[in-house]
Every structure is written in C-alpha cells, then in structure tokens.
Design an enzyme around this catalytic site. Structure first.
Site, PDB file in Angstrom:
ATOM      1  N   GLN A  46      38.022  42.740  28.996  1.00 57.10           N
ATOM      2  CA  GLN A  46      37.437  42.184  27.710  1.00 57.10           C
ATOM      3  C   GLN A  46      36.241  43.338  27.746  1.00 57.10           C
ATOM      4  O   GLN A  46      36.238  43.845  26.637  1.00 57.10           O
ATOM      5  CB  GLN A  46      37.133  40.966  27.831  1.00 57.10           C
ATOM      6  N   LEU A  47      35.658  43.466  28.731  1.00 57.17           N
ATOM      7  CA  LEU A  47      34.288  44.348  28.439  1.00 57.17           C
ATOM      8  C   LEU A  47      34.633  45.489  28.532  1.00 57.17           C
ATOM      9  O   LEU A  47      33.916  46.277  27.824  1.00 57.17           O
ATOM     10  CB  LEU A  47      33.051  43.890  29.743  1.00 57.17           C
ATOM     11  N   ASP A 101      41.602  52.533  42.405  1.00 61.73           N
ATOM     12  CA  ASP A 101      41.544  51.296  43.000  1.00 61.73           C
ATOM     13  C   ASP A 101      40.081  50.999  43.800  1.00 61.73           C
ATOM     14  O   ASP A 101      39.930  52.018  44.509  1.00 61.73           O
ATOM     15  CB  ASP A 101      42.742  50.941  44.002  1.00 61.73           C
ATOM     16  N   THR A 125      28.419  36.505  37.231  1.00 62.53           N
ATOM     17  CA  THR A 125      28.808  35.383  36.693  1.00 62.53           C
ATOM     18  C   THR A 125      27.951  34.190  36.729  1.00 62.53           C
ATOM     19  O   THR A 125      27.242  34.040  37.549  1.00 62.53           O
ATOM     20  CB  THR A 125      30.074  34.892  37.073  1.00 62.53           C
ATOM     21  N   ASP A 126      27.858  33.236  35.800  1.00 64.72           N
ATOM     22  CA  ASP A 126      27.093  31.836  35.948  1.00 64.72           C
ATOM     23  C   ASP A 126      27.704  31.054  37.076  1.00 64.72           C
ATOM     24  O   ASP A 126      27.126  29.982  37.376  1.00 64.72           O
ATOM     25  CB  ASP A 126      27.351  31.057  34.385  1.00 64.72           C
ATOM     26  N   TYR A 173      35.944  31.801  43.427  1.00 66.60           N
ATOM     27  CA  TYR A 173      35.741  32.627  42.510  1.00 66.60           C
ATOM     28  C   TYR A 173      34.178  33.125  42.559  1.00 66.60           C
ATOM     29  O   TYR A 173      33.700  34.208  42.898  1.00 66.60           O
ATOM     30  CB  TYR A 173      35.919  32.389  41.139  1.00 66.60           C
ATOM     31  N   LYS A 206      31.972  36.351  43.997  1.00 66.98           N
ATOM     32  CA  LYS A 206      31.247  36.931  42.870  1.00 66.98           C
ATOM     33  C   LYS A 206      29.670  37.117  43.558  1.00 66.98           C
ATOM     34  O   LYS A 206      29.171  38.143  43.417  1.00 66.98           O
ATOM     35  CB  LYS A 206      31.106  36.468  41.744  1.00 66.98           C
TER      36      LYS A 206
END
Length: 294
Positions: A16-17, A42, A107-108, A131, A135
């Site tokens: 997306q980004l 990779d 991420t939140d 996750y 992160k």
C-alpha cells in the site's frame, strides 16, 4: 549531507505505502528512486542487500517491507520475525556501511490499547501479539543503532492499492444489504498517500536536519478518532453503497490475534518538527474513494 540526487531505495514497494510513494515520486525531482519488492530484493538476505547498495549507490531507504497479516502471524511467528525484525536489522547494517539514512514504518500494535489518551512516542510499549512484538523488535533495531534513522508508527492504513479495510468494505457494500462491524475498537484510519507524502517531505532537504540524528521516533495517522464502525459507515456514505452497517462488539467477532482496543496516536511531535499539516481522516477517505473510482 545533502546530495543533488539522492538515491532512495523503497523496499516492499508493491504494498500500500510503496505504491502510493510510486504515485508521488515524480513530484520529487532530486530523488532517484529504486523500487523493489521481495522478488527483486529480499531484506532477509544481508549479502543481497550489500550487493544492491553497492551497485546502485543507495544512500537512503524507506522501508515499507513488512509482514502485516496480523492473525496469520500468530501461526507464522518465524516468518513475521524474519521480515519485521531480522530484515530490519539487515537494512540497518547495510545503511551503516554507507553512512546512509532510514525511514522505517512501524505500527500502533506496539501498544496494548489500555490507554484512554492518545499515545505519545514516550509512552510505554506493551505489544499483545506476535505482529506487535516483531514490529517492536524492528523498531529497536533502528533506535539502538548508530545510523540516522527515523521510525514512524502509523495506524489503520488503507489505500487504493493492496488489501485493506476500505477495499473489503467497498466490496461487501456492493454484495450485501447488511454488515456487522466492530464499534468498541477505537483508532484513526490513515490514508497511505498522506503517509507517503510525509515520508518524502521529511527527506526533502529543507527538513533534513531532523534526521541527522539517531533513532528518532514519530507518530503519524490522519487527524481525528473513529471506531471501525464509524469508518465503515463513512465508507458506505462516501461511496454511495446501499448497505446497512450494524455495530457489533469485539467479543462477537473472535480473531486469532488480539487487537489494541484504543490506539489513537498523538501527532504533536511530527507536526512541530516537520511543520506538516495532517488532513482529517474523513477528508482523506473521500480522496481515496475518488481515486479508486477513477
């Protein structure tokens, strides 16, 4: 160092980004972009990275590569760890060798969601799933390194590209008369295009000074607050879908991974450091729906 032409590697560029950065690339004339995805480069392979950096004289990286399937990560912990943590460390090491810069997206989900005040960068983290934990380790790889690195935490990312909540709602809105959506998880939807522009503006020379320092941490999402229910209602309204959205509780929609119940991010720091204006989430949502329609 400000180069006339900065060679910028965008990893995970088909997500997306990365896709939104591609759409904006032409507006940044002094940046020379290298867009790569997993098949071409990779990040879990440190030798491949070193060769790529040397051959293309890479100086700066925007890391959009991530394992983001939150529920799947609970069963795929090893792969999530490789991409979200070890891969980031490989990038950090490659950047250190060329004394370059990194913008890394987080991420939140590094928060447990037990707050009722928007999270600041200095607030204690407490990830509640695989996750979020992987992160967080990726963040630490940047923050604890010697490179000029910026970590940007974001939330509820959507765009015209890839798979996301907006596109799921648009699809279901056309297929169903009624839909149940969670109302007791609160955060802020973020248009990936706004985040893409912010990343590129941060790298533009006027604002360089702020990333000539180690391990900076920032929060970025659109302005305002919503539940997933509010988000869904707005999607139906703005897209003209004739689908009734009903509020349901988290407990009525069990998932493998637990989500933070509250993950609104405080964006004061990024706004004051980089003098950026952040659009209201509904305005950005409207823009994205227009983009998809066109």
């Amino acid at each position: 160092l400000i180069f006339k032409y900065m060679n910028i590697l965008v990893t995970g560029s088909n997500g997306q980004l990365g896709s939104e950065i591609k759409d904006l690339a032409a507006n940044y004339k002094n940046f020379n972009f290298f867009f790569s995805d997993f098949s071409a480069l990779d990040i879990c392979n440190s030798n491949q990275l070193d060769v790529f950096f040397a051959e293309n004289k890479i100086h700066t990286v925007i890391n959009c590569a991530a394992y983001t399937a939150v529920d799947k990560a609970e069963q795929d912990a090893e792969i999530a760890e490789k991409v979200n943590s070890e891969g980031v460390l490989n990038l950090v090491n490659a950047i250190e060798k060329v004394q370059g810069k990194l913008i890394h997206i987080s991420t939140d989900y590094v928060f447990d969601g037990n707050s009722f005040l928007p999270y600041q960068e200095s607030d204690e983290v407490n990830p509640i799933g695989v996750y979020g934990n992987t992160k967080r380790r990726g963040e630490l790889a940047v923050i604890n390194s010697a490179i000029d690195g910026v970590v940007i935490r974001t939330s509820w990312l959507y765009s015209a590209y890839g798979n996301n909540f907006l596109k799921t709602m648009l699809r279901l809105g056309n297929q169903r008369d009624e839909l149940g959506v969670i109302f007791d998880q609160v955060g802020t939807p973020t248009n990936a295009s706004d985040l893409a522009k912010t990343c590129l503006d941060i790298l533009s020379s006027k604002k360089q000074s702020k990333i000539n320092s180690k391990g900076q941490l920032y929060h970025f999402s659109n302005e305002g607050v919503a539940s997933w229910y509010d988000f869904a209602i707005s999607i139906m309204e703005l897209s003209g879908a004739n689908c009734k959205v009903k509020p349901i509780q988290t407990k009525d929609y069990p998932t493998l991974a637990k989500r933070p119940q509250y993950s609104v991010l405080n964006k004061s720091k990024i706004k004051s450091d980089f003098k950026i204006e952040i659009p209201y989430w509904r305005d950005s949502l409207k823009d994205c729906i227009e983009k998809i329609k066109n």
